[in-house]
Design an enzyme around this catalytic site. Sequence first.
Site, PDB file in Angstrom:
ATOM      1  N   ASN A 136       0.833  -1.169   0.067  1.00  0.00           N
ATOM      2  CA  ASN A 136      -0.049   0.018  -0.046  1.00  0.00           C
ATOM      3  C   ASN A 136       0.956   1.228  -0.107  1.00  0.00           C
ATOM      4  OD1 ASN A 136       1.277  -0.271   2.504  1.00  0.00           O
ATOM      5  ND2 ASN A 136      -0.787   0.118   3.668  1.00  0.00           N
ATOM      6  N   HIS A 138       3.249   1.756   2.162  1.00  0.00           N
ATOM      7  CA  HIS A 138       3.993   2.137   3.557  1.00  0.00           C
ATOM      8  C   HIS A 138       5.463   2.318   3.534  1.00  0.00           C
ATOM      9  CE1 HIS A 138       3.500  -2.268   5.566  1.00  0.00           C
ATOM     10  NE2 HIS A 138       4.615  -2.137   4.623  1.00  0.00           N
ATOM     11  N   GLU A 143       1.477   3.716   7.708  1.00  0.00           N
ATOM     12  CA  GLU A 143       0.391   3.098   6.839  1.00  0.00           C
ATOM     13  C   GLU A 143      -0.205   4.382   6.045  1.00  0.00           C
ATOM     14  OE1 GLU A 143       0.571   0.227   6.310  1.00  0.00           O
ATOM     15  OE2 GLU A 143      -0.045  -0.973   8.002  1.00  0.00           O
TER      16      GLU A 143
HETATM   17  C1  GLP Z   1       6.705  -4.607   6.136  1.00  0.00           C
HETATM   18  C2  GLP Z   1       7.671  -3.606   6.939  1.00  0.00           C
HETATM   19  C3  GLP Z   1       8.363  -2.463   6.154  1.00  0.00           C
HETATM   20  C4  GLP Z   1       8.875  -3.337   4.875  1.00  0.00           C
HETATM   21  C5  GLP Z   1       7.639  -3.494   3.949  1.00  0.00           C
HETATM   22  C6  GLP Z   1       7.851  -4.482   2.844  1.00  0.00           C
HETATM   23  O1  GLP Z   1       5.286  -4.894   6.714  1.00  0.00           O
HETATM   24  N1  GLP Z   1       6.841  -2.780   8.121  1.00  0.00           N
HETATM   25  O2  GLP Z   1       9.367  -2.092   6.854  1.00  0.00           O
HETATM   26  O3  GLP Z   1       9.671  -2.402   4.269  1.00  0.00           O
HETATM   27  O4  GLP Z   1       6.671  -4.002   4.702  1.00  0.00           O
HETATM   28  O5  GLP Z   1       8.253  -5.725   3.249  1.00  0.00           O
HETATM   29  P1  GLP Z   1       8.901  -6.754   2.239  1.00  0.00           P
HETATM   30  O6  GLP Z   1      10.196  -6.247   2.058  1.00  0.00           O
HETATM   31  O7  GLP Z   1       8.706  -8.036   2.834  1.00  0.00           O
HETATM   32  O8  GLP Z   1       8.046  -6.436   0.837  1.00  0.00           O
END
Ligand code: GLP
Length: 240
Positions: A136, A138, A143
């Site tokens: 999304n 974030h 968020e």
């Molecule tokens: C997670 C964390 C973030 C991370 C993002 C992407 O929920 N809160 O810090 O960068 O989502 O995660 P991923 O690298 O596993 O796609």
Amino acid sequence: MEIIVCKDYEAMSRRAAALAAEVLCETPDALLSFPGGDTPLGFVHCFADRVNAGEIDISRARYVSLDEWVGLGADDEGSCARFNRTELLGRLEKPFLDTHIINGAAADIEAERAALDAYIAQYGPLSLSVLGIGMNGHLGFNEDGVDFGLNAHIIPLSETTKKVMPKYFGEKFHPEYGISQGIAQIMAAKRVVLLANGAHKAEIVARACRGAVTNRVPASILQNHPNCFVIVDEAAAAGL
Ligand code: GLP
């Protein structure tokens, strides 16, 4: 923002580690922050390898974690603290001068939040903030809809994040909140690196880099950062 498209995940990870090396060369007493999750695994391994090879000196640098699932501690599967310990700090043969890792299982989570702010206030601003991007948009746990003016805060997880989170810890935990550095701290960083790989990130990367700057897509604020590098593999760059 400068967009760097790498041919694959390995190249993306190496490019990000090279950038971190540059920061430490310029600023030996840097304050660094890296994310957890799947995206940065190759980067942190490459970074640790280069530290161990004597190519990057972190003996005067500090490290602070970006975010954590509220309720999860360093021993819990899928926690960011565990990621930091096993994938980064535990691999370093030469340690950072100091580290501050968020404890999501702290009995007093508000005190934990305040301690994160205090650490960044004392040793910051961040010299380098490396970030991943959620589905999304974030950053950390900032968020969609987040207030861009916030420092560290505790925030309800979005429905999108809740859908994605079983990939980290299955059905073992059901966190409702995240604790995270705020956008104000990320935007105050001297340099920011946003990492993304894989076709599933292409659409949100395009919205973050080419769409309107809006808190509905928190990563879009990075368009306003004066020293931001977006390092992506070809699959994640498909919509750019
Ligand atoms: C997670 C964390 C973030 C991370 C993002 C992407 O929920 N809160 O810090 O960068 O989502 O995660 P991923 O690298 O596993 O796609």
